[in-house]
Design an enzyme around this catalytic site. Structure first.
Site, mmCIF file in Angstrom:
data_model
loop_
_atom_site.group_PDB
_atom_site.id
_atom_site.type_symbol
_atom_site.label_atom_id
_atom_site.label_comp_id
_atom_site.label_asym_id
_atom_site.label_seq_id
_atom_site.Cartn_x
_atom_site.Cartn_y
_atom_site.Cartn_z
ATOM 1 C CB ALA A 61 -0.875 -0.005 1.246
ATOM 2 N N GLY A 100 0.690 -5.236 0.877
ATOM 3 C CA GLY A 100 -0.350 -5.347 -0.146
ATOM 4 C C GLY A 100 0.190 -5.949 -1.443
ATOM 5 C CD GLU A 103 -2.533 -8.069 2.290
ATOM 6 O OE1 GLU A 103 -2.323 -6.887 1.971
ATOM 7 O OE2 GLU A 103 -3.219 -8.398 3.263
ATOM 8 C CD GLU A 123 0.924 -5.934 5.501
ATOM 9 O OE1 GLU A 123 1.851 -6.713 5.826
ATOM 10 O OE2 GLU A 123 0.310 -6.027 4.430
HETATM 11 C C1 LIG Z 1 10.365 -1.445 -0.581
HETATM 12 C C2 LIG Z 1 11.586 -1.205 0.243
HETATM 13 C C3 LIG Z 1 12.169 -2.526 0.710
HETATM 14 C C4 LIG Z 1 12.636 -0.476 -0.632
HETATM 15 O O1 LIG Z 1 13.761 -0.149 0.138
HETATM 16 P P1 LIG Z 1 14.873 0.863 -0.413
HETATM 17 O O2 LIG Z 1 15.265 0.483 -1.786
HETATM 18 O O3 LIG Z 1 15.938 0.928 0.627
HETATM 19 O O4 LIG Z 1 14.156 2.271 -0.552
HETATM 20 P P2 LIG Z 1 13.547 3.219 0.564
HETATM 21 O O5 LIG Z 1 14.482 4.332 0.818
HETATM 22 O O6 LIG Z 1 13.087 2.453 1.720
HETATM 23 O O7 LIG Z 1 12.261 3.754 -0.187
HETATM 24 C C5 LIG Z 1 12.363 4.563 -1.349
HETATM 25 C C6 LIG Z 1 11.281 5.592 -1.303
HETATM 26 O O8 LIG Z 1 10.017 4.933 -1.394
HETATM 27 C C7 LIG Z 1 9.182 5.283 -0.315
HETATM 28 N N1 LIG Z 1 8.356 4.102 -0.005
HETATM 29 C C8 LIG Z 1 8.770 2.854 0.133
HETATM 30 N N2 LIG Z 1 7.743 2.038 0.344
HETATM 31 C C9 LIG Z 1 6.649 2.807 0.350
HETATM 32 C C10 LIG Z 1 5.264 2.555 0.504
HETATM 33 N N3 LIG Z 1 4.801 1.301 0.695
HETATM 34 N N4 LIG Z 1 4.423 3.580 0.448
HETATM 35 C C11 LIG Z 1 4.869 4.827 0.236
HETATM 36 N N5 LIG Z 1 6.166 5.144 0.060
HETATM 37 C C12 LIG Z 1 7.022 4.147 0.112
HETATM 38 C C13 LIG Z 1 10.137 5.629 0.808
HETATM 39 O O9 LIG Z 1 9.530 6.451 1.744
HETATM 40 C C14 LIG Z 1 11.228 6.358 0.013
HETATM 41 O O10 LIG Z 1 10.780 7.648 -0.305
HETATM 42 P P3 LIG Z 1 11.319 8.924 0.481
HETATM 43 O O11 LIG Z 1 10.815 8.779 1.892
HETATM 44 O O12 LIG Z 1 10.742 10.063 -0.237
HETATM 45 O O13 LIG Z 1 12.818 8.831 0.427
HETATM 46 C C15 LIG Z 1 11.280 -0.312 1.462
HETATM 47 O O14 LIG Z 1 10.964 0.980 1.010
HETATM 48 C C16 LIG Z 1 10.165 -0.798 2.297
HETATM 49 O O15 LIG Z 1 10.356 -1.669 3.127
HETATM 50 N N6 LIG Z 1 8.991 -0.225 2.122
HETATM 51 C C17 LIG Z 1 7.833 -0.485 2.936
HETATM 52 C C18 LIG Z 1 7.195 -1.770 2.549
HETATM 53 C C19 LIG Z 1 5.987 -2.015 3.421
HETATM 54 O O16 LIG Z 1 6.029 -1.903 4.627
HETATM 55 N N7 LIG Z 1 4.893 -2.363 2.780
HETATM 56 C C20 LIG Z 1 3.650 -2.593 3.423
HETATM 57 C C21 LIG Z 1 2.792 -1.377 3.343
HETATM 58 S S1 LIG Z 1 1.282 -1.588 4.232
HETATM 59 C C22 LIG Z 1 0.374 -2.544 3.211
HETATM 60 O O17 LIG Z 1 0.780 -2.866 2.153
HETATM 61 C C23 LIG Z 1 -0.967 -2.949 3.735
HETATM 62 C C24 LIG Z 1 -2.056 -2.897 2.784
HETATM 63 O O18 LIG Z 1 -1.969 -3.138 1.633
HETATM 64 C C25 LIG Z 1 -3.296 -2.491 3.439
HETATM 65 C C26 LIG Z 1 -4.478 -2.711 2.620
HETATM 66 C C27 LIG Z 1 -5.565 -2.300 3.498
HETATM 67 C C28 LIG Z 1 -6.877 -2.697 2.952
HETATM 68 C C29 LIG Z 1 -7.937 -2.685 4.002
HETATM 69 C C30 LIG Z 1 -8.166 -1.374 4.582
HETATM 70 C C31 LIG Z 1 -9.107 -1.433 5.758
HETATM 71 C C32 LIG Z 1 -8.905 -0.174 6.486
HETATM 72 C C33 LIG Z 1 -9.784 -0.061 7.690
HETATM 73 C C34 LIG Z 1 -9.410 1.210 8.327
HETATM 74 C C35 LIG Z 1 -10.540 1.845 9.039
HETATM 75 C C36 LIG Z 1 -10.283 3.272 9.006
HETATM 76 C C37 LIG Z 1 -11.232 4.021 9.868
HETATM 77 O O19 LIG Z 1 -11.917 3.465 10.732
HETATM 78 O O20 LIG Z 1 -11.236 5.221 9.716
#
Ligand SMILES: CC(C)(COP(=O)(O)OP(=O)(O)OC[C@H]1O[C@@H](n2cnc3c(N)ncnc32)[C@H](O)[C@@H]1OP(=O)(O)O)[C@@H](O)C(=O)NCCC(=O)NCCSC(=O)CC(=O)CCCCCCCCCCCCC(=O)O
Ligand SMILES: NC(=O)C1=CN([C@@H]2O[C@H](COP(=O)(O)OP(=O)(O)OC[C@H]3O[C@@H](n4cnc5c(N)ncnc54)[C@H](O)[C@@H]3O)[C@@H](O)[C@H]2O)C=CC1
Length: 719
Positions: A61, A100, A103, A123
């Site tokens: 996400a 995500g 997923e 997450e």
């Molecule tokens: C991917 C990495 C391993 C890459 O690492 P690296 O190459 O070292 O680069 P970085 O410096 O880390 O990153 C580069 C750059 O990208 C930005 N960035 C990285 N990942 C993300 C991201 N996922 N989103 C946004 N931005 C991202 C990072 O900030 C850098 O930018 P800069 O800051 O400008 O320099 C590494 O980046 C990494 O590990 N990333 C994170 C991976 C991660 O954790 N992924 C999981 C995300 S959460 C997720 O996916 C969950 C879902 O999909 C949720 C779906 C929800 C659906 C259901 C919703 C129900 C909600 C109910 C709520 C009720 C609300 C209410 O009641 O109000």
């Protein structure tokens, strides 16, 4: 945000195009949904492949979207439509498939991964759970124990491990996308029902309750007060005991609770703060993206004590050759053995061979003629450090960078004794240096941008989280620590016990309270520093009024504890007692209780009941108050840097976000009001006086922490 092409005449290739990590932002979700509709409705298309641009499948996400209301199509229906489709869909996983993104791969009917790909459900590290079906599908695919471990830790796994666990169907060294297209063509016509993970029955172990109970105990112990891992366990229980649709409902309820808990915001703040901290700037305008670091191939470390050894290990394990220097033969030999043992254990743990051939040991600084960089780690004694820097200045070639690991001395004073002040900086590691992730890079007024770029980049190479800080006594971390420790001992004077204060801090989320932590670190270290700064010692004590030093309130109890030879765990006695020296099991000590009672009666202090709330407020508000002063002084560039320092250097609980984020969540107005109250009650403690920046932020309506930078108008920024 996603490209649609027809390849091999019948395969729809959907490529996510949202750099840098192809996060599932609203336009990407929209594009996936539209592309899938097109592929499923086009009679020419017999199969679909989903991949990511630039060799990265999907980082999950878009975490930035979590801060606002949900826009665009929700993810779950988009994923459900992929899984339910009548045409085979293959995920081509290169780079990462996280959260995500993982997923998304799980709803595809087949998964092909490149051998270098990493997969995971991180997450939990963002304070949430895999809420797009991940907590329900993964246990169905790989069973409860393995899914539980992956979901509650957020661990990334290799493609090979994913293959072993049955998450991916094939691992390739070639172009995963091309392989996936071939695979997709071969899958046409095969039944899909067994490939829809949501339709599988979760293999349920007979000892489910015991398994979940053990996991609960483990996460409670590891992450005190953190909600997300516990919610993950409940979601996995739902996967084991409920039909898929009910499990999804449970997953969503748990996610809603986490989302609204405040902890998720703290974790997500930490994620971005860590990335922001690497983006340093100097008053000259030089910054992270316009300054080139030098490549460091060889280094020297001077002093093989507690810190020097860990620094040698940190350098050698990333392939840098190191010359280690000691002052005496016996110490050199001792240091050599320690370093080799540490490197061997580290290599064994990582399953690699120890890089012992990179090490050289010497008693002579003359051997450092040709190294690229030196890190000095001798005793914390300015005169000694100056002698070392003068000598280095003579011996090393003129381009060698000279760095110091001092924990708080003036880096510019050291630069001043060399013939290259622009090549001098602080590289302040934390103990144990090969384990702790934090590196404060201290920018002196004369440090060049190349020097700072090199120190920051070397820190990154060593796997550290590097933060640039200004040159002031104690820099950022240790400067803030002093008022925090002072408050803890003032509370002892006023009636609290070490156990009570530690419990309040541990309930707040610290793994160890301040007194248990001090016993672990060794009480003699601080005692030596207090003696050297003229705060204690026979002369000082007789010349000052009791409980006052340098015009302010002073608590001599820590000195009295040290005078009894109680230096903490290493002596078996400190703020607590231990069965024997070196033991870690801290027990309340009646002798300390006695000491406190005698002390209070000697000074006529009437002990009072102190609430946990007061302990937290006085210790942590004063910590943040000093953080505000550091921002005012321009010694840290932003509140995020301070929080990162506390998260990685001082184990501040991550679910609280760091001291600055924490006070922003409490409410700056409330923090100001409480500091004013405590300062009125203790006017002789200047650290309790609210800082000008805190007052200014409150007057400006208490903006969120990410906006503070706009209000920090320093007269003399050092960063
Ligand atoms: C991917 C990495 C391993 C890459 O690492 P690296 O190459 O070292 O680069 P970085 O410096 O880390 O990153 C580069 C750059 O990208 C930005 N960035 C990285 N990942 C993300 C991201 N996922 N989103 C946004 N931005 C991202 C990072 O900030 C850098 O930018 P800069 O800051 O400008 O320099 C590494 O980046 C990494 O590990 N990333 C994170 C991976 C991660 O954790 N992924 C999981 C995300 S959460 C997720 O996916 C969950 C879902 O999909 C949720 C779906 C929800 C659906 C259901 C919703 C129900 C909600 C109910 C709520 C009720 C609300 C209410 O009641 O109000
Ligand atoms: N111990 C800690 O937790 C931390 C310490 N520091 C800083 O790191 C530096 C070193 O601290 P420690 O390792 O704890 O000290 P230490 O006392 O464990 O080790 C210092 C070592 O330097 C050696 N030494 C002294 N003079 C020397 C010389 N002229 N040439 C070569 N070696 C010499 C000593 O023999 C000793 O082995 C200090 O500046 C300290 O403030 C920084 C962060 C944390």
């Amino acid at each position: 945000m996603a490209r649609y092409e027809l390849v091999k005449r019948s395969v729809a290739l959907i490529t996510l195009t949202n750099p840098p990590v192809n996060a599932l932002s609203s336009p990407v979700r929209h594009a996936i949904a539209k592309s899938m509709e097109r592929a499923l409705s086009d009679p020419k298309v017999t199969a679909v492949v989903i991949c990511g641009e630039n060799g990265r499948f999907c980082g999950g996400a878009d975490i930035r979207e979590f801060a606002g209301p949900l826009r665009g199509p929700p993810l779950i229906p988009v994923l459900d439509a992929i899984e339910a489709g009548r045409k085979p869909v293959v995920a081509a996983i290169e780079g990462v498939a996280l959260g995500g993104g993982f997923e998304l791969a799980l709803v595809c009917h087949y998964r092909i991964a490149h051998s270098k790909a990493r997969l995971g459900l991180p997450e939990v590290t963002l304070g949430i759970l895999p809420a797009a079906g991940g907590s329900q599908r993964l246990p169905r695919l790989i069973g409860i124990p393995a899914a539980l471990e992956l979901i509650t830790t957020g661990r990334h796994i290799s493609a090979q491990e994913a293959l072993k666990l049955g998450i991916v169907d094939q691992v390739t060294d070639q172009n995963a996308c091309e392989m996936a297209v071939e695979f997709a063509l071969k899958s046409v016509g095969k039944p899909l029902s067994s490939r829809r993970v949501s339709m599988l029955t979760t293999p349920c172990p007979p000892d489910l309750d015991a398994l979940l109970e053990a996991a609960t105990m483990q996460v409670k112990k590891k992450a005190r007060g953190v909600m997300a891992p516990l919610a993950c366990i409940q979601a996995v229980r739902a996967a084991a005991t409920m039909p898929f649709s009910k499990g999804m409902k449970r997953e969503s309820e748990l996610m809603t609770t986490l989302f609204n808990s405040g902890q998720a915001q703290a974790f997500q703040y930490c994620f971005f703060a860590q990335r922001t901290a690497g983006k340093w700037t100097l008053p000259s305008g030089a910054q992270w993206n316009n300054s080139k670091p030098r490549e460091i191939r060889s280094a020297a470390v001077i002093g093989l004590g507690t810190m020097g050894r860990g620094i040698v290990v940190s350098l050698a394990r990333v392939g840098i050759s190191v010359i280690a220097v000691e002052s005496e033969k016996k110490l050199l030999e001792n240091g050599r053995q320690m370093v080799i043992g540490m490197l061997e254990r580290d290599a064994k743990r990582r399953g690699v061979s120890a890089s012992l051939n990179l090490l050289n040991f010497t008693l002579s600084l003359q051997d450092l003629k040709d190294v690229d960089l030196v890190i000095e780690a001798v005793f914390e004694d300015m005169a000694l450090k100056k002698r070392v820097f003068q000598e280095l200045s003579k011996v090393c070639r003129p381009t060698t960078l000279l760095c110091t690991n001092t924990s708080g001395l003036d880096v510019d004073a050291l630069a001043g004794v060399t013939n290259r002040p622009h090549l001098v900086a602080g590289m302040h590691f934390f103990s144990p240096a090969h384990v702790m992730k934090l590196l404060e890079v201290v920018c002196g007024p004369r440090s060049s941008s190349e020097t700072i770029a090199t120190a920051m980049s070397l820190g990154k190479k060593m796997g550290k989280v590097s933060v640039a800080v200004g040159n002031c006594p104690g820099f950022v971390g240790n400067r803030m620590l002093k008022p925090y420790l002072d408050q803890a001992t003032f509370l002892l004077e006023e009636g609290a016990t070490p156990e009570q204060i530690d419990k309040a801090l541990e309930d707040f989320g610290f793994a160890m309270g301040v007194f248990r932590m001090s016993d672990l670190a060794g009480l003699d270290v601080g005692w030596r520093v207090r003696k050297e700064s003229g705060l204690t010692g026979p002369d000082v004590d007789s010349k000052n009024p009791p409980r006052r030093r340098q015009g302010h309130r002073y608590c001599p109890i820590p000195d009295m504890v040290c005078e009894q030879g109680r230096f903490g765990q290493k002596t078996g006695r400190g703020w607590y007692m231990y069965d024997k020296p070196g033991d870690t099991n801290a027990k309340p000590d009646p002798l300390i209780q006695n000491l406190l009672e005698t002390y209070r009666s000697r000074y006529g202090i009437q002990p009072r009941n102190i609430s946990d709330q007061e302990i937290i407020e006085r210790c942590l508000f004063v910590l943040a108050n000093e953080g505000f002063r550091i921002l005012e002084d321009g010694m840290a560039a932003r509140p995020e840097d301070i929080d990162v320092i506390y998260l990685f250097g001082y184990a501040f609980p991550r679910h609280r976000g760091g001291p600055m984020f924490y006070v922003s969540m409490v409410g700056l107005e409330r923090v100001l009001e409480r500091l004013e109250y405590y300062h009125q009650a203790h006017p002789d403690v200047p650290h309790l006086e609210p800082s000008a920046l805190l007052k200014k932020l409150v007057a400006c309506g208490s903006p969120p922490v990410q906006k503070w930078r706009e209000y920090i108008k320093t007269m003399h920024s050092h960063l």
